[in-house]
Design an enzyme around this catalytic site. Sequence first.
Site, PDB file in Angstrom:
ATOM      1  N   GLU A 200       0.826  -1.196   0.000  1.00  7.97           N
ATOM      2  CA  GLU A 200       0.000   0.000   0.000  1.00  7.97           C
ATOM      3  C   GLU A 200       0.857   1.240   0.000  1.00  7.97           C
ATOM      4  OE1 GLU A 200      -3.957  -1.207   2.554  1.00  7.97           O
ATOM      5  OE2 GLU A 200      -2.644   0.325   3.380  1.00  7.97           O
ATOM      6  N   ARG A 296     -16.954  -7.139  14.135  1.00 13.39           N
ATOM      7  CA  ARG A 296     -17.231  -7.472  15.535  1.00 13.39           C
ATOM      8  C   ARG A 296     -17.434  -6.180  16.301  1.00 13.39           C
ATOM      9  NH1 ARG A 296     -12.250  -5.560  17.209  1.00 13.39           N
ATOM     10  NH2 ARG A 296     -10.536  -6.122  15.841  1.00 13.39           N
TER      11      ARG A 296
HETATM   12  P1  ADP Z   1      -4.583  -4.341  11.715  1.00 12.17           P
HETATM   13  O1  ADP Z   1      -5.344  -5.456  11.113  1.00 12.17           O
HETATM   14  O2  ADP Z   1      -3.321  -4.788  12.335  1.00 12.17           O
HETATM   15  O3  ADP Z   1      -5.448  -3.485  12.589  1.00 12.17           O
HETATM   16  P2  ADP Z   1      -4.695  -2.168   9.795  1.00 12.17           P
HETATM   17  O4  ADP Z   1      -4.709  -2.372   8.318  1.00 12.17           O
HETATM   18  O5  ADP Z   1      -5.963  -1.785  10.433  1.00 12.17           O
HETATM   19  O6  ADP Z   1      -4.104  -3.459  10.476  1.00 12.17           O
HETATM   20  O7  ADP Z   1      -3.584  -1.088  10.123  1.00 12.17           O
HETATM   21  C1  ADP Z   1      -3.190  -0.834  11.457  1.00 12.17           C
HETATM   22  C2  ADP Z   1      -2.628   0.581  11.576  1.00 12.17           C
HETATM   23  O8  ADP Z   1      -1.519   0.788  10.683  1.00 12.17           O
HETATM   24  C3  ADP Z   1      -3.593   1.677  11.204  1.00 12.17           C
HETATM   25  O9  ADP Z   1      -4.434   2.006  12.277  1.00 12.17           O
HETATM   26  C4  ADP Z   1      -2.665   2.804  10.812  1.00 12.17           C
HETATM   27  O10 ADP Z   1      -2.153   3.443  11.939  1.00 12.17           O
HETATM   28  C5  ADP Z   1      -1.522   2.111  10.144  1.00 12.17           C
HETATM   29  N1  ADP Z   1      -1.696   2.054   8.679  1.00 12.17           N
HETATM   30  C6  ADP Z   1      -2.348   1.082   8.010  1.00 12.17           C
HETATM   31  N2  ADP Z   1      -2.347   1.338   6.683  1.00 12.17           N
HETATM   32  C7  ADP Z   1      -1.664   2.482   6.506  1.00 12.17           C
HETATM   33  C8  ADP Z   1      -1.290   3.253   5.346  1.00 12.17           C
HETATM   34  N3  ADP Z   1      -1.602   2.877   4.096  1.00 12.17           N
HETATM   35  N4  ADP Z   1      -0.593   4.384   5.540  1.00 12.17           N
HETATM   36  C9  ADP Z   1      -0.247   4.779   6.787  1.00 12.17           C
HETATM   37  N5  ADP Z   1      -0.545   4.086   7.902  1.00 12.17           N
HETATM   38  C10 ADP Z   1      -1.245   2.947   7.776  1.00 12.17           C
HETATM   39  P1  ADP Z   2      -9.135  -2.875  17.927  1.00 11.43           P
HETATM   40  O1  ADP Z   2      -9.026  -2.420  16.496  1.00 11.43           O
HETATM   41  O2  ADP Z   2     -10.512  -2.866  18.497  1.00 11.43           O
HETATM   42  O3  ADP Z   2      -8.091  -2.363  18.827  1.00 11.43           O
HETATM   43  P2  ADP Z   2      -7.582  -5.129  17.371  1.00 11.43           P
HETATM   44  O4  ADP Z   2      -7.762  -5.453  15.947  1.00 11.43           O
HETATM   45  O5  ADP Z   2      -6.317  -4.477  17.758  1.00 11.43           O
HETATM   46  O6  ADP Z   2      -8.849  -4.354  17.865  1.00 11.43           O
HETATM   47  O7  ADP Z   2      -7.784  -6.422  18.261  1.00 11.43           O
HETATM   48  C1  ADP Z   2      -8.867  -6.630  19.120  1.00 11.43           C
HETATM   49  C2  ADP Z   2      -8.620  -7.848  19.917  1.00 11.43           C
HETATM   50  O8  ADP Z   2      -8.472  -8.952  19.079  1.00 11.43           O
HETATM   51  C3  ADP Z   2      -7.377  -7.751  20.749  1.00 11.43           C
HETATM   52  O9  ADP Z   2      -7.612  -8.398  21.970  1.00 11.43           O
HETATM   53  C4  ADP Z   2      -6.344  -8.468  19.931  1.00 11.43           C
HETATM   54  O10 ADP Z   2      -5.371  -9.031  20.777  1.00 11.43           O
HETATM   55  C5  ADP Z   2      -7.190  -9.510  19.255  1.00 11.43           C
HETATM   56  N1  ADP Z   2      -6.729  -9.823  17.915  1.00 11.43           N
HETATM   57  C6  ADP Z   2      -6.604  -8.989  16.880  1.00 11.43           C
HETATM   58  N2  ADP Z   2      -6.185  -9.647  15.794  1.00 11.43           N
HETATM   59  C7  ADP Z   2      -6.045 -10.921  16.155  1.00 11.43           C
HETATM   60  C8  ADP Z   2      -5.643 -12.101  15.483  1.00 11.43           C
HETATM   61  N3  ADP Z   2      -5.336 -12.104  14.221  1.00 11.43           N
HETATM   62  N4  ADP Z   2      -5.622 -13.259  16.172  1.00 11.43           N
HETATM   63  C9  ADP Z   2      -5.967 -13.281  17.460  1.00 11.43           C
HETATM   64  N5  ADP Z   2      -6.355 -12.198  18.142  1.00 11.43           N
HETATM   65  C10 ADP Z   2      -6.399 -11.042  17.513  1.00 11.43           C
END
Ligand code: ADP
Ligand code: ADP
Length: 637
Positions: A200, A296
């Site tokens: 990305e 969720r």
């Molecule tokens: P996850 O599944 O781990 O939550 P996300 O795709 O939601 O992954 O990305 C987690 C964080 O990474 C975002 O909240 C943001 O802070 C950062 N991030 C993700 N994509 C981008 C991007 N294209 N540019 C800049 N920061 C990003």
């Molecule tokens: P939020 O965006 O609400 O902070 P996260 O995506 O960071 O949520 O995760 C929410 C919860 O799910 C956390 O307790 C995290 O540890 C758990 N979690 C997130 N991704 C995974 C995964 N791929 N496998 C297991 N637990 C996960």
Amino acid sequence: MFDKILIANRGEIACRVMQTARAMGVRTVAVYSDADAGALHVRQADEAVRLGPAPVAESYLRADLIVQAALDTGAQAIHPGYGFLSENPEFVEAVEAAGLVFIGPSAKAIRAMGLKDAAKALMHEAGVPVVPGYHGDNQDPDFLAKQADQIGYPVLIKAVAGGGGKGMRLVEAPSNFPENLASAQAEARTAFGNADVLIEKYITSPRHIEVQVFGDGTEAVHLFERDCSLQRRHQKVIEEAPAPGMTDAVRQAMGQAAVTAAKAIGYAGAGTIEFIVDGSDGLRTDGFWFMEMNTRLQVEHPVTEAITGVDLVAWQLRVAAGEPLPARQADMSIRGHAFEARLYAEDVPAGFLPATGVIDHLAFPETARIDSGVESGSEISPWYDPMIAKVTVHGPDRSTALRALSSALDATQVAGTVTNLGFLRKLSRDAGFVAGDVDTGLIAREEVTLCAADAPTPRDIAVAAVVAADIADGPLTGFSLWAPLTRDIALGFESAPHVARLTVHDAGRVDVAVDDQVISLTHRGADWGMPAARHGARVTVFGARTLTFDMIDPLDRGGAMAGGDTVLAPMPGLVRDVAVQAGQAVNEGDRIAVLEAMKMEHVLRAPRDGIVASVAVAAGDQVTAGALMVALEEEDP
Ligand code: ADP
Ligand code: ADP
Ligand code: MG
């Protein structure tokens, strides 16, 4: 409505779901692992079923046991909470195959959003803006490197199956691409069993703004946005709603995009559409892009509840029970501003390492909403997320709400384990955050300041010393009011020793000499001017900072000062001097011996008036903790 539901989760989220269920007259079934047999969520439920040993693979991830527990207890539906099985489509299918209701979206909707690449393709088709990049099948390293060149650096490599920030790498220049690709893939393979990645465009000055959506399978509404830009290593730390600087036009555009996304997959229940937003020049209608959907209830849902007045769990139960959406878009409005801080048992100076331990003391202010699954006496075990609580505040406007967050954090008291409380307090006062100038890099830029350890002031040491001197039965029972009025207390703070000399004027007034300063403390109300608590040989001073001291002389009270017939070594050390001989008369408080330990001298004093019966040590002896040093003759009856 259901008569009884099972909550397939633990900790604060299980307690949160049960609270609403109870209010709706729905009975609850908890599940637990052996590590959680005494946990709050187990005690709060109407019934509880043991799943298995502590590891999640043998307990909270055992879909078969959870479904069986629901059948055995007559629960009609299962609420998955977040994490664990909440976004697992096979679990949804297993629940439905057993004739039970899954409180959440369909397996199909979860699958559609489960992989970031497929979700992006789907959203692109539905007309929702997605982050520019490559999200196709080709995983050849050279091909991906070429894609990165085309997208333009910096780029972000993301595991398609990723979550919780794992499998993600920011790459600044082409020369770093191959090694980052390899490590992202390796991490993704280990964490998710799927090494595929997407590339990305990395948005500079990125803000994370997400929209809460709610669907009934056909219709969908949004409940406005949350700003989750305060992140550390892609993990949310403090969230707020609404987003600072949000305009009606951008809110409208993002809300519309989120509702389009939810409807495109026939979404039922609570979900979140996460957008990455270019915050470099204010918020713009063409400056946000779909990042992923979380199918969720989200950790940070309380801020949305605070500004909308909606109980999202109540909506989940109603829609799962077959009711239509409880409100139309036109019914929804925003009231005030809310913040949520995530309080964790973490060792901040050690790099935010998860910490464990028994919580000796836990207190929260009444001004905040507290979502917690622990209480005083609970153990933060190494098995699960070390979350202690979510602290949520609401106020009429952003600055009032943020001040309320700061004071709520100041009034939060945790003893027994290290926490990120000091970090959260500093963050809540950060100038950029206060100004609403947030982006996902804020914490990293300020990390040194935010993580700086709190050093105790002489006043902190003085209060700790007076509490260490023991106020169990009222102020300073260990002191006699006529005999010696001074007493030394040695305290260790992060292995640095401090000595405080207490001079007692009366039971409620003490002068404490610390580091060439004399601090006068008065016992008023419940404390000595600052809340503090003693547990065993540990004293924690609360207030704007949480400071934990170890008493270097734990036997002070019972052994050397408060009567008794012996003087024992309070700790291992070297006997420097012995001031008495057998047969000598001593008065309470007389100097008996000097022990050197932890690079400090400790004066051991007579516990009462009497005659020395025997002296067991001599200058130069090395003694162990508890060793007898001097005994007094037994008192006349
Ligand atoms: P996850 O599944 O781990 O939550 P996300 O795709 O939601 O992954 O990305 C987690 C964080 O990474 C975002 O909240 C943001 O802070 C950062 N991030 C993700 N994509 C981008 C991007 N294209 N540019 C800049 N920061 C990003
Ligand atoms: P939020 O965006 O609400 O902070 P996260 O995506 O960071 O949520 O995760 C929410 C919860 O799910 C956390 O307790 C995290 O540890 C758990 N979690 C997130 N991704 C995974 C995964 N791929 N496998 C297991 N637990 C996960
Ligand atoms: Mg995310």
